[in-house]
Design a protein around this motif. Structure first.
Motif, PDB file in Angstrom:
ATOM      1  N   ALA A 137      55.504  25.624  34.763  1.00  0.00           N
ATOM      2  CA  ALA A 137      54.454  26.645  34.718  1.00  0.00           C
ATOM      3  C   ALA A 137      54.160  27.065  33.281  1.00  0.00           C
ATOM      4  O   ALA A 137      53.002  27.162  32.878  1.00  0.00           O
ATOM      5  CB  ALA A 137      54.867  27.856  35.555  1.00  0.00           C
ATOM      6  N   ARG A 138      55.224  27.292  32.499  1.00  0.00           N
ATOM      7  CA  ARG A 138      55.026  27.683  31.095  1.00  0.00           C
ATOM      8  C   ARG A 138      54.369  26.571  30.296  1.00  0.00           C
ATOM      9  O   ARG A 138      53.512  26.812  29.453  1.00  0.00           O
ATOM     10  CB  ARG A 138      56.378  28.061  30.466  1.00  0.00           C
ATOM     11  N   GLY A 182      52.246  24.524  31.294  1.00  0.00           N
ATOM     12  CA  GLY A 182      50.835  24.427  31.646  1.00  0.00           C
ATOM     13  C   GLY A 182      50.050  25.671  31.293  1.00  0.00           C
ATOM     14  O   GLY A 182      48.927  25.859  31.772  1.00  0.00           O
ATOM     15  N   GLY A 183      50.652  26.561  30.499  1.00  0.00           N
ATOM     16  CA  GLY A 183      49.948  27.758  30.083  1.00  0.00           C
ATOM     17  C   GLY A 183      49.942  28.868  31.111  1.00  0.00           C
ATOM     18  O   GLY A 183      49.069  29.737  31.073  1.00  0.00           O
ATOM     19  N   GLY A 184      50.901  28.875  32.019  1.00  0.00           N
ATOM     20  CA  GLY A 184      50.969  29.922  33.033  1.00  0.00           C
ATOM     21  C   GLY A 184      52.391  30.400  33.189  1.00  0.00           C
ATOM     22  O   GLY A 184      53.225  30.212  32.302  1.00  0.00           O
ATOM     23  N   GLU A 185      52.671  31.016  34.334  1.00  0.00           N
ATOM     24  CA  GLU A 185      54.033  31.466  34.616  1.00  0.00           C
ATOM     25  C   GLU A 185      54.213  31.633  36.121  1.00  0.00           C
ATOM     26  O   GLU A 185      53.246  31.815  36.853  1.00  0.00           O
ATOM     27  CB  GLU A 185      54.327  32.789  33.909  1.00  0.00           C
ATOM     28  N   GLU A 229      50.358  23.940  40.854  1.00  0.00           N
ATOM     29  CA  GLU A 229      49.027  23.810  40.254  1.00  0.00           C
ATOM     30  C   GLU A 229      47.965  24.459  41.134  1.00  0.00           C
ATOM     31  O   GLU A 229      47.015  25.070  40.629  1.00  0.00           O
ATOM     32  CB  GLU A 229      48.694  22.329  40.027  1.00  0.00           C
ATOM     33  N   LYS A 252      48.162  28.188  40.682  1.00  0.00           N
ATOM     34  CA  LYS A 252      47.681  28.594  39.355  1.00  0.00           C
ATOM     35  C   LYS A 252      46.156  28.561  39.260  1.00  0.00           C
ATOM     36  O   LYS A 252      45.588  29.174  38.360  1.00  0.00           O
ATOM     37  CB  LYS A 252      48.291  27.694  38.283  1.00  0.00           C
ATOM     38  N   LEU A 253      45.501  27.851  40.174  1.00  0.00           N
ATOM     39  CA  LEU A 253      44.047  27.874  40.190  1.00  0.00           C
ATOM     40  C   LEU A 253      43.536  29.276  40.510  1.00  0.00           C
ATOM     41  O   LEU A 253      42.445  29.662  40.083  1.00  0.00           O
ATOM     42  CB  LEU A 253      43.501  26.891  41.230  1.00  0.00           C
ATOM     43  N   ASP A 275      45.521  32.190  40.019  1.00  0.00           N
ATOM     44  CA  ASP A 275      46.032  33.130  39.020  1.00  0.00           C
ATOM     45  C   ASP A 275      47.094  32.410  38.196  1.00  0.00           C
ATOM     46  O   ASP A 275      48.000  31.798  38.748  1.00  0.00           O
ATOM     47  CB  ASP A 275      46.634  34.363  39.703  1.00  0.00           C
ATOM     48  N   LYS A 276      46.984  32.489  36.889  1.00  0.00           N
ATOM     49  CA  LYS A 276      47.954  31.821  36.015  1.00  0.00           C
ATOM     50  C   LYS A 276      49.366  32.374  36.210  1.00  0.00           C
ATOM     51  O   LYS A 276      50.349  31.685  35.952  1.00  0.00           O
ATOM     52  CB  LYS A 276      47.542  31.987  34.545  1.00  0.00           C
ATOM     53  N   ALA A 277      49.453  33.638  36.645  1.00  0.00           N
ATOM     54  CA  ALA A 277      50.754  34.247  36.902  1.00  0.00           C
ATOM     55  C   ALA A 277      51.018  34.237  38.404  1.00  0.00           C
ATOM     56  O   ALA A 277      50.390  34.974  39.160  1.00  0.00           O
ATOM     57  CB  ALA A 277      50.789  35.679  36.369  1.00  0.00           C
TER      58      ALA A 277
END
Length: 276
Positions: free
Chosen positions: A133-134, A136-139, A164, A167-168, A170-172
């Protein structure tokens, strides 16, 4: 033949196909080789020996990845074993993704010096998800990762796909997101709904949505699955336009071959412009 540092032959087996696939890519990168997948069905056109004898493609060197060799006909297995001795400079990975036949000559010959990929523990999978997750720019929250692993298990391909998809939205990714949209008994069957949508069968598509909602699936789940499937179709369509095959699209997109193969027919119905 001895498998070790500097060798030209690698034997990979075990249930963690994600890690094994990364290992195949690493070998190709180290040797600056092009990956060429060889399955049982490919032997109809050209034997394993014939493929190994070529050794090098037109512009670069080939890394031949022989998959599920244990399921090949006995004569094809013998042909491969003889060819590996005859052409020791050829680059070859024997990759057993399915359940191993420990009685096979292939296994008995190479297993001791091969590399086994076992499914990581739940704790290891949770930490891996958080790192993915990190990267890919998220968490994803610690607890959310734990719930996701608990509901899906050790299939890292599906864990990555679900991550994935989440994350579409919400990135968190939070615990509630996972509980609301990831079913304990596996993914909801949304492909029929997507097929209806791409074919312009609106009544059928609406009927499929009603079925999912009546089964207790949340609106968030249906929407997020649709978003993920449309993204998959776009990746497959782009691959088709570039003249890529199923395995090449899967390799470049990080997806498994099965969902790519399943999406090919639908993706061919519209151009990329048609999705906009």
């Amino acid at each position: 033949m001895v498998l070790g540092e500097g060798c030209m032959l690698w034997y990979f087996f075990g249930e963690d196909s994600w890690a094994a696939r990364q290992a195949v890519a690493a070998v190709a990168g180290e040797r600056r080789a092009r990956i060429c997948w060889v399955d049982k069905s490919d032997l109809i056109d050209k034997s394993a020996a014939a493929r190994l004898s070529q050794g090098r493609g037109l512009f670069d060197r080939d890394l031949l990845v022989m998959r599920e060799v244990g399921s090949w006909l006995k004569e094809d297995q013998e042909d491969l074993l003889e060819a590996l001795v005859k052409y020791p400079d050829s680059l070859c990975v024997i990759w057993e993704r399915a359940k191993i036949d420990r009685r096979s000559r292939i296994y008995k010959t190479y297993a001791q010096q091969g590399r086994e990929f076992r499914v990581p523990s739940n704790q290891q999978l949770k930490l891996w998800l958080m790192e993915e997750a990190r990267g890919g720019g998220g968490e994803i929250e610690d607890g959310a990762a734990e719930v996701l692993v608990d509901r899906i298990g050790g299939d890292r391909w599906r864990l990555k796909s679900e991550l994935e998809r989440l994350k579409l939205m919400d990135k968190a990714v939070r615990i509630k997101d996972v509980k609301d949209s990831v079913e304990k008994d596996g993914e909801a069957e949304v492909f029929a709904m997507l097929e209806a949508l791409t074919s312009g069968q609106m009544e059928k598509a609406i009927g499929q949505i009603k079925i999912l909602l009546n089964e207790g699936r949340s609106e968030f789940y249906v929407f997020s699955m649709l978003a993920f499937q449309f993204r998959t179709l776009l990746l497959v369509r782009n691959g088709i336009d570039r003249g890529l095959g199923v395995d090449e699209i899967a390799g470049k997109s990080g997806m498994k071959s099965y969902p790519v193969q399943k999406s090919m027919a639908s993706a061919k119905k519209k151009t990329v412009v048609g999705w906009r």
